[in-house]
Motif scaffolding. Structure first.
Motif, PDB file in Angstrom:
ATOM      1  N   LYS A  11       0.865  -1.195   0.000  1.00 33.78           N
ATOM      2  CA  LYS A  11       0.000   0.000   0.000  1.00 33.78           C
ATOM      3  C   LYS A  11       0.891   1.231   0.000  1.00 33.78           C
ATOM      4  O   LYS A  11       1.914   1.256   0.695  1.00 33.78           O
ATOM      5  N   PHE A  12       0.482   2.231  -0.779  1.00 36.44           N
ATOM      6  CA  PHE A  12       1.187   3.512  -0.767  1.00 36.44           C
ATOM      7  C   PHE A  12       0.243   4.563  -0.198  1.00 36.44           C
ATOM      8  O   PHE A  12      -0.977   4.460  -0.392  1.00 36.44           O
ATOM      9  N   PRO A  13       0.788   5.578   0.450  1.00 41.90           N
ATOM     10  CA  PRO A  13      -0.092   6.650   0.921  1.00 41.90           C
ATOM     11  C   PRO A  13      -0.763   7.332  -0.271  1.00 41.90           C
ATOM     12  O   PRO A  13      -0.179   7.365  -1.363  1.00 41.90           O
ATOM     13  N   GLY A  14      -1.963   7.868  -0.066  1.00 41.77           N
ATOM     14  CA  GLY A  14      -2.709   8.515  -1.159  1.00 41.77           C
ATOM     15  C   GLY A  14      -1.948   9.706  -1.711  1.00 41.77           C
ATOM     16  O   GLY A  14      -1.135  10.312  -1.022  1.00 41.77           O
ATOM     17  N   LYS A  15      -2.238  10.039  -2.976  1.00 38.49           N
ATOM     18  CA  LYS A  15      -1.525  11.149  -3.627  1.00 38.49           C
ATOM     19  C   LYS A  15      -1.930  12.484  -3.019  1.00 38.49           C
ATOM     20  O   LYS A  15      -1.144  13.386  -2.845  1.00 38.49           O
ATOM     21  N   ASN A  16      -3.212  12.548  -2.663  1.00 43.09           N
ATOM     22  CA  ASN A  16      -3.762  13.782  -2.139  1.00 43.09           C
ATOM     23  C   ASN A  16      -3.548  13.831  -0.624  1.00 43.09           C
ATOM     24  O   ASN A  16      -3.999  12.968   0.107  1.00 43.09           O
ATOM     25  N   GLU A  22      -5.448   5.171   0.818  1.00 34.24           N
ATOM     26  CA  GLU A  22      -4.212   4.563   0.322  1.00 34.24           C
ATOM     27  C   GLU A  22      -4.417   3.993  -1.069  1.00 34.24           C
ATOM     28  O   GLU A  22      -5.529   3.655  -1.456  1.00 34.24           O
ATOM     29  N   VAL A  23      -3.301   3.868  -1.801  1.00 40.69           N
ATOM     30  CA  VAL A  23      -3.332   3.148  -3.078  1.00 40.69           C
ATOM     31  C   VAL A  23      -2.853   1.727  -2.775  1.00 40.69           C
ATOM     32  O   VAL A  23      -1.766   1.542  -2.229  1.00 40.69           O
ATOM     33  N   ILE A  24      -3.690   0.758  -3.114  1.00 40.23           N
ATOM     34  CA  ILE A  24      -3.244  -0.629  -2.934  1.00 40.23           C
ATOM     35  C   ILE A  24      -2.661  -1.074  -4.264  1.00 40.23           C
ATOM     36  O   ILE A  24      -3.370  -1.465  -5.182  1.00 40.23           O
ATOM     37  N   GLY A  43      -0.439  -6.197 -17.676  1.00 45.37           N
ATOM     38  CA  GLY A  43      -1.637  -5.455 -17.293  1.00 45.37           C
ATOM     39  C   GLY A  43      -1.511  -4.012 -17.713  1.00 45.37           C
ATOM     40  O   GLY A  43      -0.427  -3.563 -18.094  1.00 45.37           O
ATOM     41  N   PRO A  44      -2.616  -3.272 -17.657  1.00 44.55           N
ATOM     42  CA  PRO A  44      -2.570  -1.875 -18.080  1.00 44.55           C
ATOM     43  C   PRO A  44      -1.747  -1.020 -17.124  1.00 44.55           C
ATOM     44  O   PRO A  44      -1.431  -1.446 -16.011  1.00 44.55           O
ATOM     45  N   SER A  45      -1.428   0.174 -17.571  1.00 45.46           N
ATOM     46  CA  SER A  45      -0.609   1.080 -16.771  1.00 45.46           C
ATOM     47  C   SER A  45      -1.196   1.276 -15.372  1.00 45.46           C
ATOM     48  O   SER A  45      -2.401   1.431 -15.219  1.00 45.46           O
ATOM     49  N   GLY A  46      -0.330   1.239 -14.379  1.00 43.74           N
ATOM     50  CA  GLY A  46      -0.757   1.501 -13.012  1.00 43.74           C
ATOM     51  C   GLY A  46      -1.347   0.303 -12.294  1.00 43.74           C
ATOM     52  O   GLY A  46      -1.832   0.414 -11.170  1.00 43.74           O
ATOM     53  N   CYS A  47      -1.284  -0.879 -12.918  1.00 44.88           N
ATOM     54  CA  CYS A  47      -1.930  -2.045 -12.284  1.00 44.88           C
ATOM     55  C   CYS A  47      -1.058  -2.680 -11.212  1.00 44.88           C
ATOM     56  O   CYS A  47      -1.499  -3.599 -10.521  1.00 44.88           O
ATOM     57  N   GLY A  48       0.186  -2.210 -11.080  1.00 40.74           N
ATOM     58  CA  GLY A  48       1.034  -2.734 -10.007  1.00 40.74           C
ATOM     59  C   GLY A  48       2.137  -3.669 -10.464  1.00 40.74           C
ATOM     60  O   GLY A  48       2.771  -4.334  -9.644  1.00 40.74           O
ATOM     61  N   LYS A  49       2.421  -3.685 -11.753  1.00 38.40           N
ATOM     62  CA  LYS A  49       3.449  -4.603 -12.278  1.00 38.40           C
ATOM     63  C   LYS A  49       4.832  -4.272 -11.716  1.00 38.40           C
ATOM     64  O   LYS A  49       5.519  -5.155 -11.198  1.00 38.40           O
ATOM     65  N   SER A  50       5.213  -3.001 -11.848  1.00 38.36           N
ATOM     66  CA  SER A  50       6.556  -2.632 -11.391  1.00 38.36           C
ATOM     67  C   SER A  50       6.670  -2.813  -9.886  1.00 38.36           C
ATOM     68  O   SER A  50       7.711  -3.255  -9.389  1.00 38.36           O
ATOM     69  N   THR A  51       5.617  -2.494  -9.174  1.00 43.00           N
ATOM     70  CA  THR A  51       5.660  -2.657  -7.719  1.00 43.00           C
ATOM     71  C   THR A  51       5.868  -4.132  -7.368  1.00 43.00           C
ATOM     72  O   THR A  51       6.664  -4.452  -6.482  1.00 43.00           O
ATOM     73  N   THR A  52       5.195  -5.021  -8.074  1.00 45.41           N
ATOM     74  CA  THR A  52       5.363  -6.451  -7.815  1.00 45.41           C
ATOM     75  C   THR A  52       6.815  -6.854  -8.034  1.00 45.41           C
ATOM     76  O   THR A  52       7.419  -7.558  -7.224  1.00 45.41           O
ATOM     77  N   ASP A 169      12.092  -5.025 -16.109  1.00 45.77           N
ATOM     78  CA  ASP A 169      10.947  -4.117 -16.087  1.00 45.77           C
ATOM     79  C   ASP A 169      10.829  -3.432 -17.442  1.00 45.77           C
ATOM     80  O   ASP A 169      11.644  -2.576 -17.779  1.00 45.77           O
ATOM     81  N   GLU A 170       9.833  -3.812 -18.220  1.00 46.44           N
ATOM     82  CA  GLU A 170       9.605  -3.265 -19.567  1.00 46.44           C
ATOM     83  C   GLU A 170      10.915  -3.221 -20.354  1.00 46.44           C
ATOM     84  O   GLU A 170      11.298  -2.153 -20.872  1.00 46.44           O
ATOM     85  N   PRO A 171      11.609  -4.344 -20.479  1.00 49.69           N
ATOM     86  CA  PRO A 171      12.963  -4.290 -21.055  1.00 49.69           C
ATOM     87  C   PRO A 171      12.990  -3.910 -22.530  1.00 49.69           C
ATOM     88  O   PRO A 171      14.022  -3.508 -23.038  1.00 49.69           O
TER      89      PRO A 171
END
Ligand code: ATP
Length: 363
Positions: A11-16, A22-24, A43-52, A169-171
């Motif tokens: 989880k990341f703290p919310g942007k605002n 939080e952003v899960i 998955g589409p942008s922002g789906c959590g791939k890089s975080t994984t 990551d997106e090589p």
């Protein structure tokens, strides 16, 4: 080395700042990546791939859950001690070092029993350079290499310590279309030759489908389906997965099931025996249409002849998208002029999804 994620959550703290929402980014990932496989996180942008990927490498610490390499819990092991090789989209080579020096770089910090002589380092660098076919450029600086060659150097550098797990990551995103195709085949070959468990992030479903042993399809921090690319394509669990995979994309229509038949505007277009009456999405792969049929009425806009195949571009009042595409054999007699016509639908290429939950309705 197998990689096991147990209830992994980030989880990341919310942007605002005002809202504490939080952003899960990664929500309760619980799956195993088998030893020696090439696995795509898709998955589409922002789906959590890089975080994984960052959680697996140790660049990020999870909020909850664990990461195992084999039987070892590595959740609290720092990135430099995890035995992972990392490759990023922007190669991140040292511009002032030669190709050979870039590849050797990770070996220079080895201590104790692992410490290598200069000659040993050069030997190892040459070995991986050969593997990625960059051995003729060892004396060059990165700026004198093409994007594809730079990415090979980055892969060689990630491989030189023979990591337990290779993470990319997106090589291929910075490469032009042709190089991208070529480099993805290379990646497959290198992975096969080394047998290193490799996990790579991509938003490109075609790329993932073409080289992965296994795909993890994700959306908004949630795993939607894991499996072999062809199995997921042939047997999607929900509407999102069905729409995300396949070029051209699947064609989707709204309809309803009545008495075991899918009805669209009063026409009985497809059999759905045993399915309770309800509103549904009827989704048909482009190759799932049988021309000159009698049940599924459509409006042909035009045809495109492409050697073996003919694409029929058509509209339909219940389609989610304005343009739909059927791909049929060039041997079929498809008139050139626009007009109303009928398809039949191939059962293996036609799926039903609940309009309410978007989950697959099996029958
Ligand atoms: P892309 O394909 O665009 O790179 P992605 O699937 O790799 O996307 P992530 O980068 O993992 O997605 O991000 C997942 C979610 O977590 C996004 O909503 C993102 O804004 C959020 N996020 C990622 N890193 C942070 C951070 N350090 N702080 C706050 N939120 C973050």
């Amino acid at each position: 080395m197998k990689v096991v994620l147990k209830h992994l959550t980030k989880k990341f703290p919310g942007k605002n700042k005002k809202s504490h929402e939080e952003v899960i980014a990664v929500n309760d990932f619980d799956f195993e990546i088998p030893d020696g496989k090439l696995v795509g996180l898709l998955g589409p942008s922002g789906c959590g791939k890089s975080t994984t990927l960052n959680l697996i490498s140790g660049l990020e610490a999870p909020t909850e859950g664990q990461v195992f390499f084999g039987e070892d819990d590595v959740t609290n092991v720092p990135v430099e001690n995890r035995g992972v090789g990392l490759v990023f989209q922007n190669y991140a080579l040292y511009p002032h070092l030669t190709v050979e020096e870039n590849i050797i770089f990770p070996l220079q910090n080895l201590k104790g029993a692992e410490k290598l002589t200069k000659e040993q380092m050069k030997e190892k660098a040459l070995e991986v350079a050969k593997l990625v076919q960059i051995e003729d450029y060892m004396e060059r600086k990165p700026k004198a290499l093409s994007g594809g060659q730079q990415q090979r150097v980055a892969i060689a550098r990630a491989l030189v310590k023979m990591p337990k797990v290779l993470l990319l990551d997106e090589p291929l995103s910075n490469l032009d279309a042709r190089l991208r195709l070529q480099t993805r085949e290379e990646l497959r070959r290198i992975q096969k030759e080394t047998g290193i468990t490799t996990i790579f992030v991509t938003h490109d479903q075609e790329e993932a489908m073409s080289i992965c042993d296994l795909m993890v399809v994700m959306k908004a921090g949630v795993v939607h389906q894991i499996g072999r690319p062809q199995d997921i394509y042939d047997d999607p669990k929900n509407l999102f997965v069905a729409q995300f995979l396949g070029t051209p994309p699947i064609n989707v229509f709204t309809g309803k099931v009545e008495n075991g038949k899918v009805m669209i505007n009063g026409d009985d277009v497809f059999d759905a025996p045993g399915v309770p009456d309800q509103e549904v999405y009827l989704a048909v792969r482009p190759e799932g249409f049988i021309p000159n049929g009698s049940r599924f009425r459509y409006m042909r806009e035009r045809r495109e002849i492409m050697g073996r195949d003919v694409s029929i571009i058509f509209t339909h009042e219940n389609a989610l998208n304005p343009n739909n595409r059927a791909i049929v054999s060039a041997e079929e007699n498809i008139p050139e002029q626009p007009g109303e016509a009928f398809f039949d639908l191939k059962p293996a290429k036609t799926f039903l999804f609940s309009r309410e939950t978007e989950e697959r309705i099996r029958f």
